[in-house]
Enzyme design. Structure first.
Site, PDB file in Angstrom:
ATOM      1  N   HIS A   1       0.814  -1.233   0.000  1.00  0.00           N
ATOM      2  CA  HIS A   1       0.000   0.000   0.000  1.00  0.00           C
ATOM      3  C   HIS A   1       0.848   1.284   0.000  1.00  0.00           C
ATOM      4  O   HIS A   1       0.765   2.133   0.870  1.00  0.00           O
ATOM      5  CB  HIS A   1      -1.124   0.025   1.047  1.00  0.00           C
TER       6      HIS A   1
ATOM      7  N   GLU B   1      -5.184  -6.830  10.626  1.00  0.00           N
ATOM      8  CA  GLU B   1      -4.869  -6.450   9.241  1.00  0.00           C
ATOM      9  C   GLU B   1      -4.649  -7.708   8.389  1.00  0.00           C
ATOM     10  O   GLU B   1      -4.088  -8.709   8.847  1.00  0.00           O
ATOM     11  CB  GLU B   1      -3.642  -5.525   9.189  1.00  0.00           C
TER      12      GLU B   1
ATOM     13  N   HIS C   1       6.851  -9.833  10.292  1.00  0.00           N
ATOM     14  CA  HIS C   1       7.501  -9.618   8.989  1.00  0.00           C
ATOM     15  C   HIS C   1       9.014  -9.722   9.165  1.00  0.00           C
ATOM     16  O   HIS C   1       9.570  -9.166  10.114  1.00  0.00           O
ATOM     17  CB  HIS C   1       7.217  -8.211   8.449  1.00  0.00           C
TER      18      HIS C   1
HETATM   19 FE1  FEO Z   1      -0.455  -4.059  10.240  1.00  0.00          FE
HETATM   20 FE2  FEO Z   1       1.693  -6.376   8.939  1.00  0.00          FE
HETATM   21  O1  FEO Z   1       0.050  -5.557   9.250  1.00  0.00           O
END
Ligand code: FEO
Length: 391
Positions: A24, A80, A222
């Protein structure tokens, strides 16, 4: 598609998104991972899931350890969809699983997926016994959604931190000590600057809330798992969240015929004359998410645009909108640019920099093509001004 063992009976079972380059609007030039973790105990527990299109990859990794239908708990640290996107499909496989989440997590998951799943809501500080192990939950609202929480595995001292401490890196290496540290730290800074920065006051509260936990491993959602430089990344988060900057100027600009670029270089000369580190960043060749990585550590933000149609160039306007949303604090800012006849752009930039809450220096505005004398004057006058700023 093998699971990776983190500790005895604890596995990484996430997905690697090698191809993603735009998250995004954030340039993810190294790809990313969506990390899910599996704990094998009397209660089999999955911590977070992956983006929907990597469900099969996650399922294959889980299936290499256990029959996925045996999962008892799925902890959702964050709604999310990069972490919950595979939830509907794993819930079809593990149909008796309970979803463990925060109150806002339940609201968010119900609003996203319209499913009548079996939720168990955890308040901050509450624990869940898995058999031999215990999970403890700490709410971290607005880092960076209202539902965020982190999960601490008390026995192995692992903090499943979700987005916090993440980095967008796709790699087959799973641990930070297997990967070049400079890249991990650069991507952690970029992640903070582009995702977490607006919520810095909450980060400081959270760091305070988890400071008493003994943490040997940080397993984010991540990138690579922190297993070596834990105190270093904590210290960096504390610095970034405090808006503690270096003696550094980032000069961001775009130019039509090269005049604003000449002013940008004259501005750079002024900072260099004061031994301030500079970075000249042309918006035609630098992505706004990379510029934010540099701004994270910069005390001075200088923004230049010529006037186009009584306005700022769209590239510069887009950058300013992004900068304002990410809300860095405690910065000194400067607006500059060239113009032909009306010359509104520099005043408009200054207005936005003021709205950002920065201390602004007097604007620099020159008509048409600046002469060498005018540019020398810019450098000298700005150098004098810098003598009076807090450098
Ligand atoms: Fe806020 Fe990695 O999602």
């Amino acid at each position: 598609m093998k699971p990776i063992k983190i500790k005895e009976n604890i596995y990484w079972v996430g997905g690697i998104d090698w191809d993603i380059r735009n998250f995004h609007g954030y340039l993810t030039q190294r790809g990313t991972t969506y990390n899910a973790y599996l704990i094998i105990d009397e209660k089999i527990t999955l911590i977070d899931t992956v983006k929907h299109y990597l469900f099969d990859e996650m399922l294959e990794r889980i299936s290499a350890v256990i029959d996925p239908s045996r999962i008892d708990y799925i902890v959702s640290n964050h709604v999310e969809m990069d972490h919950s996107g595979a939830l509907p499909r794993i819930m079809e496989v593990a149909s008796n699983a309970q979803i463990i989440t925060s109150p806002n997590g339940e609201k968010g998951l119900r609003a996203h997926y319209k499913q009548n799943w079996n939720f168990q809501i955890m308040k901050t500080g509450e624990t869940l016994n898995l058999g031999r192990r215990t999970l403890k939950f700490v709410h971290t609202p607005m880092i960076h959604w209202p539902d965020n929480m982190v999960t601490y595995l008390t026995d192995e001292k692992i903090l499943f931190s979700n987005d916090a401490f993440g980095q967008h890196i796709a790699s087959s290496e799973r641990f930070e000590n297997e990967f070049p540290l400079d890249i991990v730290l650069e991507e952690a800074a970029k992640y903070y600057a582009n995702i977490v920065l607006p919520y810095s006051s909450q980060v400081l509260k959270t760091l305070n809330g988890i400071k008493d936990l003994e943490i040997e491993v940080i397993a984010p959602s991540h990138g690579v798992i922190w297993n070596s430089n834990i105190s270093r990344i904590f210290d960096l988060y504390s610095k970034w969240a405090s808006n503690d900057t270096n003696n550094k100027a980032v000069i961001v600009y775009d130019s039509m015929w090269g005049s604003t670029e000449r002013i940008a270089i004259a501005v750079q000369d002024a900072f260099e004359s004061k031994n301030i580190v500079t970075k000249l960043m042309n918006l035609r060749t630098n992505h706004i998410s990379d510029i934010m990585t540099d701004i994270l550590s910069a005390r001075y933000i200088c923004v230049g645009s010529p006037t186009l149609n009584n306005n700022i160039l769209p590239t510069v306007a887009g950058f300013l909108s992004y900068l304002k949303g990410l809300a860095p604090k405690n910065r000194i800012a400067l607006a500059f640019g060239s113009y032909g006849w009306s010359g509104q752009s520099v005043g408009q930039i200054e207005e936005i920099l003021n709205e950002c809450g920065f201390n602004t220096l007097e604007i620099l505005r020159l008509q048409y093509i600046p002469s060498p004398e005018q540019l020398k004057d810019v450098t000298e006058k700005l150098s004098e001004v810098l003598n009076g700023t807090n450098i």
